[in-house]
Design an enzyme around this catalytic site. Structure first.
Site, PDB file in Angstrom:
ATOM      1  N   GLY A   2      14.107   7.499   1.255  1.00 11.84           N
ATOM      2  CA  GLY A   2      13.724   7.464   2.116  1.00 11.84           C
ATOM      3  C   GLY A   2      12.490   6.809   2.296  1.00 11.84           C
ATOM      4  O   GLY A   2      11.859   5.768   1.345  1.00 11.84           O
TER       5      GLY A   2
ATOM      6  N   ASN B 210      10.998  -3.201  -3.901  1.00 12.20           N
ATOM      7  CA  ASN B 210      11.206  -2.105  -3.666  1.00 12.20           C
ATOM      8  C   ASN B 210      13.164  -1.637  -4.210  1.00 12.20           C
ATOM      9  O   ASN B 210      13.610  -1.326  -4.401  1.00 12.20           O
ATOM     10  CB  ASN B 210      11.189  -2.268  -2.387  1.00 12.20           C
ATOM     11  CG  ASN B 210       9.709  -1.638  -1.613  1.00 12.20           C
ATOM     12  OD1 ASN B 210       9.233  -1.085  -2.328  1.00 12.20           O
ATOM     13  ND2 ASN B 210       9.457  -2.672  -0.786  1.00 12.20           N
TER      14      ASN B 210
ATOM     15  N   CYS C 100      10.953   1.278   3.223  1.00 14.68           N
ATOM     16  CA  CYS C 100      10.233   0.248   2.298  1.00 14.68           C
ATOM     17  C   CYS C 100      11.653   0.236   1.053  1.00 14.68           C
ATOM     18  O   CYS C 100      12.972  -1.024   1.549  1.00 14.68           O
ATOM     19  CB  CYS C 100       9.099   0.128   1.778  1.00 14.68           C
ATOM     20  SG  CYS C 100       7.790  -0.846   2.260  1.00 14.68           S
TER      21      CYS C 100
ATOM     22  N   LYS D 260       8.796  -9.817  -2.475  1.00 10.49           N
ATOM     23  CA  LYS D 260       8.776  -7.950  -2.283  1.00 10.49           C
ATOM     24  C   LYS D 260       9.845  -7.560  -1.575  1.00 10.49           C
ATOM     25  O   LYS D 260      10.090  -6.484  -2.332  1.00 10.49           O
ATOM     26  CB  LYS D 260       7.874  -8.141  -0.620  1.00 10.49           C
ATOM     27  CG  LYS D 260       7.988  -6.888   0.753  1.00 10.49           C
ATOM     28  CD  LYS D 260       7.280  -5.588  -0.219  1.00 10.49           C
ATOM     29  CE  LYS D 260       7.172  -4.651   0.358  1.00 10.49           C
ATOM     30  NZ  LYS D 260       5.918  -3.410   0.214  1.00 10.49           N
TER      31      LYS D 260
ATOM     32  N   TYR E  79       9.257  12.711   3.499  1.00 12.07           N
ATOM     33  CA  TYR E  79       9.956  11.429   1.812  1.00 12.07           C
ATOM     34  C   TYR E  79       9.849  12.189   0.770  1.00 12.07           C
ATOM     35  O   TYR E  79      10.299  11.221  -0.218  1.00 12.07           O
ATOM     36  CB  TYR E  79      11.073   9.908   3.239  1.00 12.07           C
ATOM     37  CG  TYR E  79       9.418   8.905   2.611  1.00 12.07           C
ATOM     38  CD1 TYR E  79       9.615   8.229   1.750  1.00 12.07           C
ATOM     39  CD2 TYR E  79       8.869   9.201   3.627  1.00 12.07           C
ATOM     40  CE1 TYR E  79       8.508   7.242   0.954  1.00 12.07           C
ATOM     41  CE2 TYR E  79       7.879   7.645   3.239  1.00 12.07           C
ATOM     42  CZ  TYR E  79       7.719   7.047   2.386  1.00 12.07           C
ATOM     43  OH  TYR E  79       6.541   6.448   2.025  1.00 12.07           O
TER      44      TYR E  79
ATOM     45  N   HIS F   4      12.556   6.586 -25.794  1.00  9.67           N
ATOM     46  CA  HIS F   4      12.494   5.358 -26.044  1.00  9.67           C
ATOM     47  C   HIS F   4      11.424   4.401 -24.880  1.00  9.67           C
ATOM     48  O   HIS F   4      11.289   4.307 -24.366  1.00  9.67           O
ATOM     49  CB  HIS F   4      13.889   4.831 -25.662  1.00  9.67           C
ATOM     50  CG  HIS F   4      14.416   3.529 -26.365  1.00  9.67           C
ATOM     51  ND1 HIS F   4      13.315   1.734 -25.469  1.00  9.67           N
ATOM     52  CD2 HIS F   4      15.654   2.234 -26.957  1.00  9.67           C
ATOM     53  CE1 HIS F   4      13.413   1.383 -26.184  1.00  9.67           C
ATOM     54  NE2 HIS F   4      15.218   1.675 -27.202  1.00  9.67           N
TER      55      HIS F   4
ATOM     56  N   VAL G 217       0.722  -1.148   0.076  1.00  6.90           N
ATOM     57  CA  VAL G 217      -0.278  -0.238   0.278  1.00  6.90           C
ATOM     58  C   VAL G 217       0.956   1.405  -0.307  1.00  6.90           C
ATOM     59  O   VAL G 217       2.068   1.703   0.237  1.00  6.90           O
ATOM     60  CB  VAL G 217      -1.187  -0.240   1.294  1.00  6.90           C
ATOM     61  CG1 VAL G 217      -1.888  -1.234   1.431  1.00  6.90           C
ATOM     62  CG2 VAL G 217       0.145   0.413   2.295  1.00  6.90           C
TER      63      VAL G 217
ATOM     64  N   ARG H 204      13.176  -0.281  -7.463  1.00 11.00           N
ATOM     65  CA  ARG H 204      12.945   1.052  -7.544  1.00 11.00           C
ATOM     66  C   ARG H 204      14.282   1.754  -6.845  1.00 11.00           C
ATOM     67  O   ARG H 204      14.550   3.267  -7.265  1.00 11.00           O
ATOM     68  CB  ARG H 204      11.769   1.432  -6.866  1.00 11.00           C
ATOM     69  CG  ARG H 204      10.515   0.961  -7.522  1.00 11.00           C
ATOM     70  CD  ARG H 204       9.506   1.118  -6.776  1.00 11.00           C
ATOM     71  NE  ARG H 204       9.094   2.370  -6.560  1.00 11.00           N
ATOM     72  CZ  ARG H 204       8.066   2.650  -5.318  1.00 11.00           C
ATOM     73  NH1 ARG H 204       7.795   1.925  -4.471  1.00 11.00           N
ATOM     74  NH2 ARG H 204       7.703   3.800  -5.220  1.00 11.00           N
TER      75      ARG H 204
ATOM     76  N   LYS I 199      14.360  18.496  -5.986  1.00  8.16           N
ATOM     77  CA  LYS I 199      13.270  17.521  -6.086  1.00  8.16           C
ATOM     78  C   LYS I 199      13.223  17.891  -7.604  1.00  8.16           C
ATOM     79  O   LYS I 199      11.710  16.898  -7.884  1.00  8.16           O
ATOM     80  CB  LYS I 199      12.084  17.663  -5.366  1.00  8.16           C
ATOM     81  CG  LYS I 199      12.263  16.948  -4.360  1.00  8.16           C
ATOM     82  CD  LYS I 199      12.740  15.518  -4.303  1.00  8.16           C
ATOM     83  CE  LYS I 199      11.258  14.430  -4.450  1.00  8.16           C
ATOM     84  NZ  LYS I 199      11.316  12.320  -3.956  1.00  8.16           N
TER      85      LYS I 199
ATOM     86  N   ARG J 289      11.279   1.418 -24.367  1.00 10.17           N
ATOM     87  CA  ARG J 289      11.394   0.349 -23.311  1.00 10.17           C
ATOM     88  C   ARG J 289      13.061   1.384 -22.488  1.00 10.17           C
ATOM     89  O   ARG J 289      12.949  -0.459 -21.445  1.00 10.17           O
ATOM     90  CB  ARG J 289      11.768  -1.002 -23.940  1.00 10.17           C
ATOM     91  CG  ARG J 289      10.535  -1.802 -25.205  1.00 10.17           C
ATOM     92  CD  ARG J 289      11.752  -2.662 -25.441  1.00 10.17           C
ATOM     93  NE  ARG J 289      12.501  -1.926 -26.254  1.00 10.17           N
ATOM     94  CZ  ARG J 289      12.105  -2.088 -27.300  1.00 10.17           C
ATOM     95  NH1 ARG J 289      10.410  -2.081 -27.762  1.00 10.17           N
ATOM     96  NH2 ARG J 289      13.258  -1.045 -28.958  1.00 10.17           N
TER      97      ARG J 289
END
Length: 279
Positions: free
Chosen positions: A114, A67, A117, A63, A175, A101, A12, A70, A256, A103
């Site tokens: 932060g 993470n 996960c 799981k 974060y 591109h 979640v 990413r 950011k 892909r």
């Protein structure tokens, strides 16, 4: 015989917990096939997404790898930001063009990673196979280095644009944007480092009720630089007229990469043009 043990990874998103708890696909891994079936039956009472039955270790590793994927992608983007700053190339333009591109999907660089996960799960894999999980560990090291990169370049920017700078306005400690979740936030390491370098730090984050944090005007009064560390919606279109009046120098370092345009009297620095200010 009446105790059934299973692992069901949580997927979640903060701020959308109830919606995603019901609609997301779920992996259910039991220590036996019967455990998987019993646990899946429980989740079917409220989950509308697909339920995938497997065994516990596979569920746990899937799981962690979600993470880790990413985290590695963000590390690649952060490393590119460092390379761009070093060799004089706009890293944000490179990412935008590379992502044309069909892909390729390079993530956005930032001040660090932060959360409960992404900043933690890769270490579970590394702990089990430290001699093999080399890319995973390198990605963690790269992302952990970003607060230091931000601290170093904030100093370089100010030494170039305002050598007498005393105050920095830190915008955002969460974060994740538009939340009050500060778990493992890189902002705190950056704040600590800038204080150690001798700067007065004024923190502004409208998503926190903290007596030590200041409102917009107080935080920016006599400041030499606004350092954006969180992608809150409120920071994407700031009150530039008030900034110009309040600040000693109208400088924004947007780690950011959320601000697109500023008035002529404001200097906007991000990971695209950082190389122009860090020499």
């Amino acid at each position: 015989e009446d105790l059934y043990l299973a692992h069901c990874p949580e997927r979640v998103l903060p701020g959308q917990i109830m919606e995603e708890l019901v609609n997301n696909n779920r992996i259910v891994g039991g220590i036996t096939e019967e455990c998987s079936r019993k646990a899946a039956d429980v989740y079917r009472t409220f989950v509308e997404g697909e339920i995938i039955e497997t065994e516990a270790k596979t569920a746990e590793l899937s799981k962690c790898m979600e993470n880790t994927f990413r985290d590695v992608n963000i590390a690649l983007a952060n490393e590119l930001a460092k390379i761009g700053a070093e060799i004089g190339v706009n890293a944000l333009d490179v990412i935008e063009m590379a992502n044309k591109h069909p892909r390729v999907n390079i993530h956005s660089p930032g001040p660090g990673v932060g959360g409960h996960c992404l900043a933690i799960d890769p270490y579970f894999i590394y702990a089990k196979a430290p001699e093999t999980a080399k890319i995973i560990k390198l990605a963690r090291d790269t992302n952990n280095s970003m607060p230091g990169f931000v601290i170093e370049n904030t100093g370089k920017i100010l030494s170039k644009l305002d050598k007498d700078a005393e105050k920095i306005s830190v915008f955002g400690v969460a974060y994740k944007g538009n939340t009050d979740d500060a778990r493992e936030s890189p902002a705190f390491e950056i704040i600590t480092g800038l204080k150690a370098a001798g700067y007065e730090i004024a923190i502004h984050d409208p998503h926190f009720d903290n007596p030590d944090y200041l409102d917009f005007d107080e935080a920016t009064k006599d400041s030499s630089l606004v350092l954006i560390l969180t992608d809150h919606d409120q920071f994407k279109d700031l009150d530039y007229e008030s900034l110009s009046k309040n600040m000693k120098k109208g400088i924004i370092f947007d780690t950011k990469n959320i601000i697109k345009e500023v008035p002529d009297d404001i200097t906007l620095i991000n990971y695209g043009n950082l190389y122009k200010y860090n020499k």
